[in-house]
Design an enzyme around this catalytic site. Sequence first.
Site, PDB file in Angstrom:
ATOM      1  N   GLU A 158      52.947 132.802  78.265  1.00  0.00           N
ATOM      2  CA  GLU A 158      51.994 131.963  77.534  1.00  0.00           C
ATOM      3  C   GLU A 158      51.495 132.674  76.261  1.00  0.00           C
ATOM      4  O   GLU A 158      50.300 132.697  75.974  1.00  0.00           O
ATOM      5  CB  GLU A 158      50.826 131.556  78.430  1.00  0.00           C
ATOM      6  CG  GLU A 158      51.227 130.601  79.542  1.00  0.00           C
ATOM      7  CD  GLU A 158      50.046 130.008  80.283  1.00  0.00           C
ATOM      8  OE1 GLU A 158      50.148 128.863  80.750  1.00  0.00           O
ATOM      9  OE2 GLU A 158      49.005 130.699  80.404  1.00  0.00           O
ATOM     10  N   GLU A 234      55.207 126.401  85.310  1.00  0.00           N
ATOM     11  CA  GLU A 234      54.010 126.546  86.145  1.00  0.00           C
ATOM     12  C   GLU A 234      53.420 125.160  86.374  1.00  0.00           C
ATOM     13  O   GLU A 234      52.694 124.637  85.530  1.00  0.00           O
ATOM     14  CB  GLU A 234      52.969 127.450  85.480  1.00  0.00           C
ATOM     15  CG  GLU A 234      53.361 128.902  85.393  1.00  0.00           C
ATOM     16  CD  GLU A 234      52.227 129.780  84.881  1.00  0.00           C
ATOM     17  OE1 GLU A 234      51.059 129.335  84.918  1.00  0.00           O
ATOM     18  OE2 GLU A 234      52.509 130.910  84.440  1.00  0.00           O
TER      19      GLU A 234
END
Length: 586
Positions: A158, A234
């Site tokens: 991320e 995710e």
Amino acid sequence: MPEFSIGEHDFLLDGRPFRVLSGALHYFRVHPDQWADRIEKARLMGLNTIETYVAWNAHAPEPGAFDLTGGLDLDRFLRLVADAGMYAIVRPGPYICAEWDNGGLPAWLFRDPEVGVRRNEPRYLAAVRDYLDRVLGIVARHQISGGGPVILVQVENEYGAYGDDEKYLAALVEFTRAAGITVPLTTVDQPVGRMLADGGVDGVHRTASFGSGSAEKLAVLRAHQPTGPLMCMEFWNGWFDHWGEHHHRTPAERAAAELDTLLAAGASVNLYMFHGGTNFGFSNGANDKGVYQPLVTSYDYDAPLDEAGHPTAKYHAFREVISHYHPVPDAVPPPAEPAPELTVPLGDPAFLLDSPRWWGNWQHYDRLPTLDELDPLPRLALLRTRLYRPGGPGVLVFGEVRDRAAVFLDHHPVGVLLREHHDRAIGLPRPRGELTVLLEDQGRVNYGPRIGEPKGVIGGVFFDGAELTGWDVLPLRLDAPPSPWPATPTGPLTEPVAGPVLLRAGFDLDEPADLHLDTTGWGKGMAWLNGFPLGRYWRRGPQRTLYVPGPVVRAGRNELVIFELDVLTEPVARFVAHPELGPTDP
């Protein structure tokens, strides 16, 4: 040997379309004797892949160390995945977030303030390359091209939510390939245009992270990844808890509906989490977006498989959804059985301020150091100096407390300062005597710009405007309780007791079993069973029970030790039938 690749529309396994149905299972959050059980339950739910982060700071708690034994034996974990007939995704970071201490980055790395954090800085990159060489040397042996289970490896984590350093990401790709990784590489970012752009790398497959609005989020991802398979790396099917909050739950029906939307769109998925596990010891992270919030010990995450490894309603709901798209095994895991219940008295108090020598060695400093300047780098430290001032009461002022400071004068408690309250000052009844401070690092920030910040007292301690000097500092060794016991045995307690104090209890069981330790009636502290660090407890909740893995429990005699930092009102240890992680949001 099999080949795994990325086609124009799909992942390809030996040239045929392959949908990744993965579940997150962090080996470092699960007792190693339970790895095979958790992997098998993922297979029975219909998954074909296991995903795991690698926590750099777990493997390298100190410079020069790299532990690959016991619960950190990544080689064995990947072999167990292969033995179950499943594939693997490995996400080595170096930054992982994961609600893990410092996002997985070693605290010692930032003792040098010139070292960069998650950017193209030479000292940082040199340490990262050494780490990746070590861990990817293991992963490379387990790639699918060599007969192993690993089909994907992720670069960073991320990153688009943190920075936009293209040279840094390019260096990580170079290091990863140089370490022998030949399987496809991925990045993951939240499905926001800027994040997907800043966190991506040309030639590396972009994936996304989200837990709702699947159709819309996949459309955003497709705009930035115009070819190849769509993947939610995710899929947030639950959430984490901070101390003092409610326990988060995501309704099974709602999460299952989102999963159905993902699979109906043809996307691949990694459930975050399939099985959350536990932040054993002092491994929990923290968040700070203006208010510091440490994470609880349980990482149950409201996952399909609960903290103790039992299937939940979400497990069965997800299994049903998956069965509409892919075959699932006929067998299902059995439901949870109640854990053994017993109550035992706590006793033999050993007061830290009376016997500090059992906990480590004093170090002398003229000016007060941060915790990061100490060696070994501790989670708790005792700070001591003497006051020789004339006059009456005064005010003690700290530059900044990270994260909890309990203040004593001549061994008598004065008060506690908390980072989350932005506490900096406390009154002293007199300006003379031995001043002692018990300082606790409650978990390093794992997300955002405060990653890598030092812990302890930042900026010194002042009394009535003058900085205090001449400090003795005792880093507390807490990997295991002190041995031998640092006090004369006095038997069970019958009254409340104020800390900081060690207490212990012995009990017998016929056979090993998972246990749930009820901390109701205790204040704040940490616990060990047979020397295994169960984690932290805190009366503010929401978590009330600590999970005790069956493999650390013995047939016969067992010893529980707790280190109470505050006040314990009920001097007993209760083991209860079921976990209690706290009330949910009404």
